[in-house]
Design an enzyme around this catalytic site. Sequence first.
Site, mmCIF file in Angstrom:
data_model
loop_
_atom_site.group_PDB
_atom_site.id
_atom_site.type_symbol
_atom_site.label_atom_id
_atom_site.label_comp_id
_atom_site.label_asym_id
_atom_site.label_seq_id
_atom_site.Cartn_x
_atom_site.Cartn_y
_atom_site.Cartn_z
ATOM 1 C CE LYS A 79 34.351 70.260 27.388
ATOM 2 N NZ LYS A 79 35.097 70.103 28.668
ATOM 3 C CB SER A 154 37.171 66.790 28.078
ATOM 4 O OG SER A 154 36.609 67.732 28.988
ATOM 5 C CB SER A 178 38.371 69.328 31.052
ATOM 6 O OG SER A 178 38.449 67.922 31.002
HETATM 7 N N1 GLN Z 1 40.711 64.013 32.350
HETATM 8 C C1 GLN Z 1 39.797 63.989 33.455
HETATM 9 C C2 GLN Z 1 38.748 62.944 33.207
HETATM 10 O O1 GLN Z 1 38.890 62.242 32.283
HETATM 11 C C3 GLN Z 1 39.175 65.334 33.649
HETATM 12 C C4 GLN Z 1 38.138 65.661 32.671
HETATM 13 C C5 GLN Z 1 37.487 66.973 32.897
HETATM 14 O O2 GLN Z 1 38.024 67.833 33.586
HETATM 15 N N2 GLN Z 1 36.290 67.104 32.345
HETATM 16 O O3 GLN Z 1 37.803 62.801 33.925
#
Ligand code: GLN
Length: 485
Positions: A79, A154, A178
């Site tokens: 990532k 994400s 994410s």
């Molecule tokens: N969807 C969650 C957020 O927008 C989690 C994102 C993540 O785990 N990085 O914060």
Amino acid sequence: MELSGKTVHELSAMLRSREVSSVEITRDVLARIAAVEPQVEAYITVMGDDALAAAEAADKALASGEPQSPLMGIPLALKDNVCTRGTLTTCASKILANFVPPYDATVAKKLREAGSVFVGKTNMDEFAMGSSTENSGFKKTANPWDLGRIPGGSSGGSAAAVSADMCIAAVGTDTGGSIRQPAACCGVVGMKPTYGAVSRYGVMAFASSLDQVGPLTKDVEDAAIMMNALAGHDPLDSTSSPGAPPDYTSFLNKDVKGLRIGIPKEFFGEGLDEEVAGLVRGAIAQLEKSGAVAVEVELPTLPYGIATYYLCATAEASSNLARYIGMGYGARVEADNIIDMYTRTRSQCFGPEVKRRIMLGAYALSAGYYDAYYMKALRVRTLIKRDFDQAFEKCDLLMGPTMPTPAFRFGEKTDNPLAMYLNDIYTITTNLAGIAGISLPCGFTSGKLPVGLQMIAPAFEEGRLFTAAHAYEQSTEWHRRKPSL
Ligand code: GLN
């Protein structure tokens, strides 16, 4: 099947028997990327030449006959919030569009030392803020199962790349879901380890008390192999656990007889898609047939999870992102004086979701609101953790859906941040409690979209997840299905 479609453990065996070379595998993966990247757009950077050089080095090491890590010569994707020395690392933000780190994150260093081959850096929501990868500052990644839909987020680029055979396995990060959520959307396996199990050093911080690095893989065995390489104490991360991690592969191929599966009734309430509920219940019934025992448990604070998370995570983000001011590194928009330079840089280079989070977090931390919002959220966070502790008195691990719905269409939730935030209802409390979770495929909807089964275990009990997930996976064929691209 082409080499790119195989798992880490399959290719590792082929490499050791000299049936293939790492250069052959890497060429095959790069060819697959070239063929499908125009449709999927999983990568921000493809590391073609570097990958081939690493593959040649791996082939030499393999030829030496010395014992090697199962990751030796295996093409992986990272990532784009994981710092890689000498390779662009953007966090999918225009503010880091030109940032080339002078050092490796600990996880990148460990994977390189194991001999793995980095094929590229994957797309993500900017600073990992999102559930659909639509918040990337650069591009949209498509779900390989339906190109009109989001891959989750994400870590959407990592999940899509694994699913579409554009790498053999990948690394993601999980602050509120994410890793698990895109794994569910793309039909792959994703693990969020216990807080402190994997080093965060060199991983760009979103919410430091919640962020964890973990694997996205084609099957459960590969996730255990990846965890063996990723986990372990790191003196460079003060929150890293000092204990020695177990051999995660030792938990595979074990009996689930008598294993107590807790089913939180709040995981099957309002908002859960019926088809998803049916497939998840079917998966639990399958494990019961193998001897596991299902018990109902309660997580009464679940409805407060979203509010608590969006106070804690944004507060930490507003502080962590204060460093991006056009000084030292990253983008700069020039102005006549320094304050205008900060303002222009931040206004022009952060995307709308990142700005929203900074504002929410700064507000929650401001004098006068700190006690009412941030402090209260920290107290509820303790209650959420207590709920899990109580539930684990009655069971060994919890099971339920990873996401309330299958992958949605592009644009479906972009105008409604709250609807987007609600996606994470089943995953974020795991991060607030600092415990471990995994998502693995448990079937497909009538619209041919993958659905994820989530399993959650107490801190440092990843072994239970591997045992249960592997037992379930071995009794199904879901993980062998491939999207047709
Ligand atoms: N969807 C969650 C957020 O927008 C989690 C994102 C993540 O785990 N990085 O914060």
